[in-house]
Motif scaffolding. Structure first.
Motif, PDB file in Angstrom:
ATOM      1  N   ASP A 162       3.396  25.541  44.796  1.00 14.88           N
ATOM      2  CA  ASP A 162       2.632  26.096  43.680  1.00 14.88           C
ATOM      3  C   ASP A 162       3.021  25.445  42.364  1.00 14.88           C
ATOM      4  O   ASP A 162       4.117  24.898  42.196  1.00 14.88           O
ATOM      5  CB  ASP A 162       2.889  27.606  43.572  1.00 14.88           C
ATOM      6  N   ILE A 163       2.090  25.554  41.407  1.00 19.62           N
ATOM      7  CA  ILE A 163       2.387  25.199  40.014  1.00 19.62           C
ATOM      8  C   ILE A 163       3.038  26.407  39.357  1.00 19.62           C
ATOM      9  O   ILE A 163       2.513  27.530  39.426  1.00 19.62           O
ATOM     10  CB  ILE A 163       1.112  24.800  39.256  1.00 19.62           C
ATOM     11  N   VAL A 164       4.181  26.199  38.715  1.00 21.29           N
ATOM     12  CA  VAL A 164       4.922  27.279  38.054  1.00 21.29           C
ATOM     13  C   VAL A 164       5.069  26.923  36.570  1.00 21.29           C
ATOM     14  O   VAL A 164       5.632  25.878  36.241  1.00 21.29           O
ATOM     15  CB  VAL A 164       6.313  27.497  38.687  1.00 21.29           C
ATOM     16  N   VAL A 165       4.545  27.764  35.703  1.00 17.86           N
ATOM     17  CA  VAL A 165       4.705  27.570  34.258  1.00 17.86           C
ATOM     18  C   VAL A 165       5.827  28.500  33.817  1.00 17.86           C
ATOM     19  O   VAL A 165       5.686  29.723  33.852  1.00 17.86           O
ATOM     20  CB  VAL A 165       3.400  27.881  33.509  1.00 17.86           C
ATOM     21  N   ARG A 166       6.953  27.925  33.410  1.00 18.64           N
ATOM     22  CA  ARG A 166       8.154  28.707  33.127  1.00 18.64           C
ATOM     23  C   ARG A 166       8.900  28.095  31.963  1.00 18.64           C
ATOM     24  O   ARG A 166       8.585  26.983  31.498  1.00 18.64           O
ATOM     25  CB  ARG A 166       9.060  28.731  34.368  1.00 18.64           C
ATOM     26  N   HIS A 167       9.943  28.812  31.496  1.00 17.56           N
ATOM     27  CA  HIS A 167      10.843  28.263  30.490  1.00 17.56           C
ATOM     28  C   HIS A 167      11.867  27.355  31.169  1.00 17.56           C
ATOM     29  O   HIS A 167      12.246  27.588  32.322  1.00 17.56           O
ATOM     30  CB  HIS A 167      11.567  29.378  29.738  1.00 17.56           C
TER      31      HIS A 167
END
Length: 810
Positions: free
Chosen positions: A275-280
Motif C-alpha cells: 500500500d501507499i502510506v502517507v505518514r510523518h
C-alpha cells in the motif's frame, strides 16, 4: 510564474494587445516582472528535412548535408551540430533570411565547401536557450512550412511576480479568471470528463499524517510506451513556461501543474511494494532524492511511502529509487492535497526549491487533485498509450476546510474606495472571479472558490473590487476637513525640547531595538515580569526590553570597541513589563510577580549612559574621570527645568542589583521612586566586559516632563535675612533628607537653603560629618526681625536634632 501568451489567449478572450495585457496584469497586483517576445523575425525560416549527410572533407566536426526545403531541389548546407543526421526535420534559415540575433544568412564557403543557408538551434531562433544542437521538429511537420506556423509563433513569455497570497494564479486556469474579470470576457475552460477505466490493478492508500495530508488520490496506468515523444505543442508550452521537456510522463505532470496549479508526481509502479502510506517521517530517516542528494529527515516532514520504504518527501521532491526511467511501462500517478503548514520551510531545510513546494507551501485548491489526475491520465494515454486503472482515493473530510460566505457592505465599499461602484459591476467582478454572489440587505454575501485562500474578511473583497475595477478609475482627491490645532500644555515639557537639552549637554541620542536577548537580561538581573515574544525574529531578539539600559550599554560597548573612550548616550523610548509599571521597582532575582497574567504595561522612559572623562579633551583643565556627581549634575539640570526641584530627592537605599551599592542612588519624586542613578555594579561591569567608570541613569519619562505652571509674582518689597549654621550629623544622613526636613518645617519663610561646606576629620567623630548651610529667610508681608530669624534657626535645628541625631556646632 511563467506562461505563454498564446496559451492564455486560448483560455480567455482578451480584447487587448500584449502591452495592454501586461499593464492590466500589473495594475491588478499580478506584476509582470519580465516579458520576452518569441519568434519575431523568422521570415525565411522553414521546416526542412535532412536527406543526406556526409563528413566534411576538411573538418572532422562538420557535415555536408543535403536538405529538402520544399523547393523541388535539394540544398547543400554545411552543419556542425552534433545531432545532425539523416531523416530528422529541422529549421532552415534560407539565404536572405535574418535571424533574431541580427544574423543575416548569405551563401558562404566553409572550408572549401559551399553552404546555401543555415540549420538552426532553438537559441539561434530566439525561442529557447538550448544551443546544444539543432531544434528537432516532429516527423509529420510539412516540409517547406514556415517555422512560425509549425511552432505557433509569434508568442511571448510572461513572467509574473506573484505575492504569496495568490497561489491560485500559479496555474493558467486560475490566472484566466482574473484576466476575464479585467477585460470583461468569459473563460473558456474545458470540462474535464472522467477517463475510461480499462485496467483493474489497484493499490491501497492509508493516511497517517492527520491534518497535514487530508486528501490523497492515485491511479495506476499500465503498458505505456516509454519511448513515446512529447508532442511539439506541449513541449513548446513547457519551454515558454520555463520548463525543459524531459519525457512524456514527466512532461505531462509538469504541464498539468502549469495548467491547473496542482503538482503531481509519477512513480514507477513496479518499484512499489504494498500500500501507499502517507505518514510523518521518523527521526533520522533518510531518502535519496531525484537530484541524487541524500535527504535527512525528522518528524516535521511528511513522507509518501510504501509498506517498506519511503518514496518521496511530500510536496517537495520524489525519491530516486522509485523514479520513472527510460524503460518504465507501469506508473502510479499521484495527486494529493497537503496542508501549507506541513510544507512550509521543508524544501529550504533540504536546500531545495521546487515547483511543487512553491505551490504547496502557499496553498493549493483541495478540490483540484481529482481533476488534475483525470487531465494527466487523458494526456498520458493520448501520448504514450496504456490502460488506466480506477481512481484510488483516501481522505479525511474533517481536515478539509470549506469556503465560508463573507459579507460585503455597499456603504463600506464606497467609503473605503472613495468612489461608488455600480451594483451590477460589483456582481460582474465577483462572478468573473469564480465567486458565488448573493444579495443581502446591506450589500452582498460572497462565497469564494476553494482556490482563493486569501478571501477571509470584508477588506479582502474590497481589495478585489479595487483591483478589477481599476486603481486608475478611482479618482484622486485631497482629504477635506479642518485640522484641529493642538495646544501644547504649559504644565508639560516638550519631549523634543528634552532631547535638545540633553544634546546640548553633550549626549548623543541612540535608537535601539525594543527586543533583547533573554541571557543578557539575566546577567542584569531582570528575570521577573518579562514579556517574551511569541514569534521572535531571532534568539537574540526574543524578549521585549524591561529597561533601556541593556541596549544602551551594548551601544556603549560597541563604541568603546572602536576606540571611542568618552561615550555619552541617551535614549527616550518605551519599556515593557508584565502587569505593573517598571518605575515601581526594577525586576530582580527572587521577586515574584503577582500579575503575570496581566497584559504588558508600556512605560515611556529616559536613560543615560556615560563613561570616560568628565570633560572633552582640552587645555584649560586637567583630565578627570567622570563620576557619580557629574551625572547627578545632569539630573539636577533636568529637575530644575521643571521648576520644582524641592519635590525631588535621592536616596542611598533600595538600590537594584545592577547598581554599585556605594555609588548609586534611588531617585524619587514626591516620595515615589521614579528611577535610579549611579555606577554599574563591578560584577556586572566585569560580566559585560566594561570598565569601572560606566555610570547610568534611568527615569520614568513623565515625571521628568512635568513642569510647574508659571505664576506672576510681585518683586518682594521686604529684604531677605540669612542665617548660617553648622551641624554635626551621622555620616549616613543624606543632604536630601536634611533639605526635605528643613523645607517642611520652615515652609514659606524659607526661600532657599544652601549647602556651602562639608567637613570630616579633626574635631568630628569618625562616623559623623559636619555640614554648613545657609538659610535664606524672607516674608512677603513684613521685614523679618532678628528674633524671627533666630526662631527659624531654632526650629530647623530642633527638627534635625530630633530626627537625624544632629548637634549644633559652635
Amino acid at each position: 510564474m511563467k506562461f505563454s501568451e498564446n496559451w492564455l489567449r486560448e483560455l480567455v478572450d482578451i480584447k487587448a494587445d500584449r502591452a495592454a495585457l501586461a499593464h492590466a496584469l500589473t495594475m491588478a497586483g499580478l506584476e509582470v516582472e519580465e516579458l520576452t517576445v518569441l519568434g519575431e523575425g523568422l521570415d525565411g525560416v522553414v521546416v526542412a528535412e535532412i536527406v543526406a549527410a556526409e563528413k566534411h572533407p576538411e573538418a572532422d566536426r562538420l557535415q555536408v548535408c543535403r536538405v529538402d526545403a520544399g523547393q523541388g531541389e535539394l540544398l547543400q548546407i554545411v552543419c556542425g551540430a552534433p545531432n545532425a543526421r539523416v531523416g530528422i526535420k529541422v529549421p532552415l534559415a534560407r539565404v536572405g533570411a535574418s535571424l533574431p540575433g541580427g544574423i543575416a544568412i548569405k551563401a558562404a564557403r566553409l572550408r572549401g565547401v559551399e553552404s546555401f543557408g543555415m540549420l538552426c538551434s532553438a537559441k539561434e531562433l530566439g525561442v529557447d536557450a538550448d544551443a546544444s544542437g539543432l531544434l528537432e521538429l516532429p516527423a509529420d511537420a510539412p516540409v517547406g512550412q514556415p517555422l512560425a506556423d509549425c511552432l505557433g509563433l509569434p508568442d511571448a513569455s510572461f513572467e509574473l511576480k506573484l505575492t504569496p497570497n495568490r497561489p491560485d494564479c500559479l496555474g493558467l486556469f486560475g490566472l484566466a479568471h482574473d484576466v476575464a474579470a479585467l477585460f470583461g470576457s468569459a473563460v473558456n475552460l474545458p470540462e474535464q470528463a472522467a477517463v475510461g477505466v480499462t485496467g483493474t490493478t489497484r493499490r491501497g492508500i492509508r493516511l497517517e499524517a492527520g491534518k497535514d495530508a487530508p486528501r490523497y488520490l492515485g491511479r495506476i496506468v499500465e503498458g505505456i510506451d516509454p519511448s513515446a515523444r512529447t508532442p511539439l505543442w506541449l513541449a513548446e508550452r513547457l519551454r515558454r513556461s520555463g520548463l525543459r521537456p524531459i519525457s512524456a510522463v514527466v512532461d505531462v505532470t509538469n504541464y498539468v501543474m502549469l495548467e491547473l496549479g496542482q503538482p503531481l508526481h509519477a512513480f514507477d509502479n513496479d518499484a512499489l511494494q504494498g500500500d501507499i502510506v502517507v505518514r510523518h517521517a521518523r527521526s533520522g530517516e533518510t531518502l535519496k532524492l531525484l537530484d541524487g542528494s541524500e535527504a535527512r529527515l525528522d518528524e516535521g516532514f511528511v513522507l509518501v511511502a510504501d509498506e517498506h520504504k519511503p518514496l518521496a518527501v511530500a510536496g517537495v521532491m520524489g525519491g530516486f529509487d522509485s523514479r520513472v526511467g527510460d524503460d518504465t511501462r507501469n506508473i502510479f500517478l499521484e495527486a494529493a492535497h497537503f496542508a501549507p503548514a506541513a510544507i512550509m520551510g521543508r524544501s529550504r531545510k533540504l536546500g531545495l526549491h521546487t515547483d511543487a513546494s512553491h505551490r504547496f507551501e502557499r496553498g493549493v485548491d483541495p478540490q483540484l487533485p481529482q481533476r488534475a489526475l483525470e487531465r494527466a491520465t487523458e494526456l498520458l494515454l493520448a501520448i504514450a498509450g496504456g490502460s488506466a486503472g480506477p481512481v484510488l482515493r483516501a481522505e479525511n473530510p474533517a481536515d478539509l476546510t470549506l469556503p465560508a460566505a463573507v459579507g460585503l457592505r455597499r456603504a463600506r465599499l464606497q467609503r473605503v474606495l472613495g468612489v461608488s461602484v455600480a451594483d451590477a459591476e460589483v456582481k460582474r467582478i465577483f462572478t468573473a472571479l469564480g465567486m458565488r454572489v448573493e444579495d443581502s440587505a446591506e450589500g452582498w454575501q460572497i462565497t469564494a472558490p476553494s482556490s482563493r485562500f486569501d478571501i477571509e474578511r470584508e477588506e479582502d473583497l474590497i481589495e478585489e473590487v479595487a483591483r478589477i475595477f481599476g486603481y486608475d478609475n478611482i479618482p484622486t482627491a485631497t482629504p477635506a476637513g479642518a485640522l484641529a490645532l493642538v495646544i501644547e500644555p504649559e504644565a508639560r515639557i516638550n519631549e523634543l525640547a528634552l532631547r535638545e537639552q540633553l544634546a546640548a549637554r553633550g549626549y548623543y541620542e541612540a535608537v535601539n531595538l525594543s527586543f533583547v536577548a533573554a541571557p543578557l537580561l539575566t546577567s542584569w538581573g531582570f528575570t521577573e515580569r518579562l514579556v517574551p515574544l511569541a514569534n521572535p525574529l531571532s534568539a537574540d531578539l526574543a524578549v521585549m526590553r524591561p529597561s533601556l539600559l541593556p541596549g544602551l550599554i551594548e551601544a556603549l560597548r560597541h563604541n568603546r570597541a572602536r576606540q571611542q573612550e568618552r561615550v555619552r548616550l541617551f535614549e527616550v523610548a518605551r519599556v515593557f513589563q508584565q502587569g505593573a509599571s517598571p518605575c515601581e521597582e526594577p525586576a530582580s532575582p527572587g521577586r515574584t510577580s503577582q500579575q503575570a497574567g496581566n497584559p504588558p504595561v508600556e512605560t515611556p522612559s529616559l536613560a543615560i549612559v556615560a563613561c570616560g572623562n568628565a570633560r572633552a579633551e582640552q587645555w584649560g583643565e586637567s583630565a578627570r574621570t567622570l563620576d557619580f556627581h557629574d551625572l547627578k549634575g545632569d539630573l539636577d539640570a533636568l529637575i530644575a527645568w521643571g521648576g520644582e526641584p524641592q519635590r525631588w530627592s535621592v536616596h542611598a537605599d533600595g538600590l537594584p542589583g545592577w547598581l554599585h551599592p556605594g555609588r548609586g542612588a534611588r531617585v524619587a519624586r514626591d516620595g515615589e521612586t521614579v528611577g535610579y542613578l549611579g555606577a554599574l555594579h563591578p560584577q556586572l561591569a566585569r560580566t559585560l566586559d566594561l570598565g569601572a567608570d560606566v555610570h547610568v541613569l534611568e527615569l520614568a519619562l513623565e515625571p521628568v516632563l512635568a513642569r510647574r505652571l508659571p505664576r506672576v509674582r510681585a518683586v518682594p518689597r521686604f529684604p531677605a535675612v540669612r542665617r548660617d549654621i553648622a551641624l554635626d550629623l551621622p555620616e549616613t544622613v543624606s543632604w536630601s533628607r536634611i533639605e526635605q526636613l528643613v523645607r517642611v518645617t520652615l515652609g514659606e519663610r524659607l526661600k532657599e537653603l544652601r549647602l556651602f561646606d562639608r567637613y570630616s576629620g579633626k574635631g568630628v567623630e569618625a562616623s559623623r560629618k559636619s555640614l554648613a548651610m545657609g538659610l535664606i529667610l524672607q516674608d512677603a508681608s513684613r521685614t523679618l526681625t532678628d528674633e524671627d530669624a533666630d526662631l527659624c534657626v531654632r526650629e530647623a535645628v530642633a527638627v534635625l536634632e530630633q530626627t537625624c541625631k544632629a548637634k549644633l556646632r559652635g
